[in-house]
Design a protein around this motif. Structure first.
Motif, mmCIF file in Angstrom:
data_model
loop_
_atom_site.group_PDB
_atom_site.id
_atom_site.type_symbol
_atom_site.label_atom_id
_atom_site.label_comp_id
_atom_site.label_asym_id
_atom_site.label_seq_id
_atom_site.Cartn_x
_atom_site.Cartn_y
_atom_site.Cartn_z
ATOM 1 N N ILE A 1 0.855 -1.182 0.000
ATOM 2 C CA ILE A 1 0.000 0.000 0.000
ATOM 3 C C ILE A 1 0.891 1.231 0.000
ATOM 4 N N PRO A 2 0.775 2.062 -1.020
ATOM 5 C CA PRO A 2 1.608 3.262 -1.041
ATOM 6 C C PRO A 2 1.185 4.228 0.051
ATOM 7 N N SER A 3 2.138 4.922 0.591
ATOM 8 C CA SER A 3 1.844 5.915 1.613
ATOM 9 C C SER A 3 1.068 7.069 0.997
ATOM 10 N N PRO A 4 -0.019 7.499 1.637
ATOM 11 C CA PRO A 4 -0.751 8.622 1.088
ATOM 12 C C PRO A 4 -0.019 9.945 1.268
ATOM 13 N N ASN A 5 0.923 9.971 2.163
ATOM 14 C CA ASN A 5 1.600 11.214 2.497
ATOM 15 C C ASN A 5 2.993 11.197 1.897
ATOM 16 N N THR A 6 3.192 11.927 0.838
ATOM 17 C CA THR A 6 4.513 11.963 0.216
ATOM 18 C C THR A 6 5.261 13.245 0.540
ATOM 19 N N SER A 7 4.641 14.125 1.316
ATOM 20 C CA SER A 7 5.287 15.403 1.594
ATOM 21 C C SER A 7 6.114 15.381 2.876
ATOM 22 N N LYS A 8 6.007 14.338 3.674
ATOM 23 C CA LYS A 8 6.757 14.258 4.921
ATOM 24 C C LYS A 8 7.591 12.982 4.929
ATOM 25 N N ASN A 9 8.569 12.936 5.797
ATOM 26 C CA ASN A 9 9.397 11.742 5.899
ATOM 27 C C ASN A 9 8.663 10.601 6.588
ATOM 28 N N THR A 10 7.742 10.910 7.471
ATOM 29 C CA THR A 10 7.002 9.872 8.178
ATOM 30 C C THR A 10 5.515 10.171 8.089
ATOM 31 N N LEU A 11 4.741 9.146 8.288
ATOM 32 C CA LEU A 11 3.301 9.289 8.336
ATOM 33 C C LEU A 11 2.820 8.578 9.582
ATOM 34 N N GLU A 12 2.246 9.314 10.493
ATOM 35 C CA GLU A 12 1.711 8.717 11.701
ATOM 36 C C GLU A 12 0.214 8.578 11.520
ATOM 37 N N THR A 13 -0.224 7.354 11.398
ATOM 38 C CA THR A 13 -1.629 7.067 11.178
ATOM 39 C C THR A 13 -2.318 6.893 12.524
ATOM 40 N N ASN A 14 -3.359 7.678 12.748
ATOM 41 C CA ASN A 14 -4.138 7.549 13.975
ATOM 42 C C ASN A 14 -5.290 6.588 13.804
ATOM 43 N N VAL A 15 -5.921 6.625 12.634
ATOM 44 C CA VAL A 15 -7.123 5.822 12.433
ATOM 45 C C VAL A 15 -7.282 5.517 10.949
ATOM 46 N N ILE A 16 -7.727 4.307 10.670
ATOM 47 C CA ILE A 16 -8.098 3.945 9.310
ATOM 48 C C ILE A 16 -9.455 3.261 9.393
ATOM 49 N N VAL A 17 -10.353 3.674 8.518
ATOM 50 C CA VAL A 17 -11.726 3.183 8.548
ATOM 51 C C VAL A 17 -12.102 2.669 7.172
ATOM 52 N N ILE A 18 -12.758 1.525 7.154
ATOM 53 C CA ILE A 18 -13.270 0.944 5.920
ATOM 54 C C ILE A 18 -14.758 1.241 5.844
ATOM 55 N N ASP A 19 -15.195 1.733 4.708
ATOM 56 C CA ASP A 19 -16.614 1.986 4.477
ATOM 57 C C ASP A 19 -17.372 0.668 4.675
ATOM 58 N N PRO A 20 -18.372 0.634 5.569
ATOM 59 C CA PRO A 20 -19.075 -0.624 5.826
ATOM 60 C C PRO A 20 -19.879 -1.135 4.631
ATOM 61 N N ILE B 1 -12.722 8.757 12.784
ATOM 62 C CA ILE B 1 -13.542 8.842 11.573
ATOM 63 C C ILE B 1 -14.651 7.817 11.715
ATOM 64 N N VAL B 2 -15.858 8.171 11.274
ATOM 65 C CA VAL B 2 -16.934 7.184 11.232
ATOM 66 C C VAL B 2 -17.740 7.397 9.958
ATOM 67 N N VAL B 3 -18.051 6.287 9.286
ATOM 68 C CA VAL B 3 -18.884 6.299 8.077
ATOM 69 C C VAL B 3 -20.277 5.837 8.497
ATOM 70 N N ASP B 4 -21.286 6.577 8.084
ATOM 71 C CA ASP B 4 -22.668 6.233 8.416
ATOM 72 C C ASP B 4 -23.015 4.895 7.762
ATOM 73 N N PRO B 5 -23.377 3.885 8.558
ATOM 74 C CA PRO B 5 -23.680 2.580 7.963
ATOM 75 C C PRO B 5 -24.941 2.581 7.103
ATOM 76 N N LYS B 6 -25.816 3.567 7.285
ATOM 77 C CA LYS B 6 -27.034 3.649 6.468
ATOM 78 C C LYS B 6 -26.812 4.396 5.159
ATOM 79 N N ASN B 7 -25.780 5.243 5.120
ATOM 80 C CA ASN B 7 -25.524 6.043 3.931
ATOM 81 C C ASN B 7 -24.036 6.407 3.897
#
Length: 181
Positions: free
Chosen positions: A36-55, A97-103
């Motif tokens: 998986i490519p890093s979404p952040n190419t502007s910094k040397n590191t990427l600290e991910t706090n949360v990743i959410v998959i659309d239900p 982050i939260v994705v609405d499970p109904k929409n």
């Protein structure tokens, strides 16, 4: 080892009963950590706090960083698009982050300033901006802070039965707001 006990023989252990059985193959590495490519190419590191998959669509992912805002992928993490919020610097922290499970067009993001950012002005912007929502899957965002007193958001959850968004806040306990059906 106990005294007087001889050391085990060198090499792999032998099994008299199963020695004729072929060893099991190594399990397949199903992680995508290196693909998986890093979404952040502007910094040397990427600290991910949360990743959410659309239900409702497992190819849609949202990734919240410590100091570079929010990213979205619609192809299972192969590529990422940075999301921008109105009146918020591009380098902000995401608490949850939260994705609405109904929409799935309805997504809620809680912002949070991490204390260590105050020590390193090169990383992130000091500030908490509360909750933001989109009703068009991230094309546009708006504040969703009606009644929110403490804008540092650590966690978000949707009570789908009561259509309520609950937010765990810094210094403010739990904040909740009713969602439209």
């Amino acid at each position: 080892r106990c005294k007087g006990r001889p050391p085990p023989p060198p090499g792999p252990p032998t099994h008299s009963v199963a020695s004729h059985i072929d060893p099991e193959p190594e399990p397949e590495d199903t992680s995508r950590r290196n693909s998986i490519p890093s979404p952040n190419t502007s910094k040397n590191t990427l600290e991910t706090n949360v990743i959410v998959i659309d239900p409702n669509n497992s190819n849609t992912l949202y990734l919240g960083t410590d100091d570079d805002g929010l990213y979205k992928s619609t192809n299972g993490g192969e590529s990422w698009q940075k999301m921008y919020f109105p009146n918020v610097p591009n380098t902000f922290g995401v608490g949850d982050i939260v994705v609405d499970p109904k929409n799935s067009n309805n997504v809620y993001v809680g912002t949070l300033d991490y204390f260590r950012l105050a020590v390193d002005p090169g990383r992130g912007i000091i500030g908490e901006y509360g909750i933001f929502k989109t009703t068009n899957a991230g094309e546009t965002w708006e504040e969703f802070n009606d009644g929110l007193i403490y804008p540092g958001i650590y966690s978000l959850v949707i009570d789908k039965d009561n259509r309520t968004l609950l937010a765990g806040t810094r210094r403010g306990g739990i904040f909740w707001i009713k969602l439209e059906n």
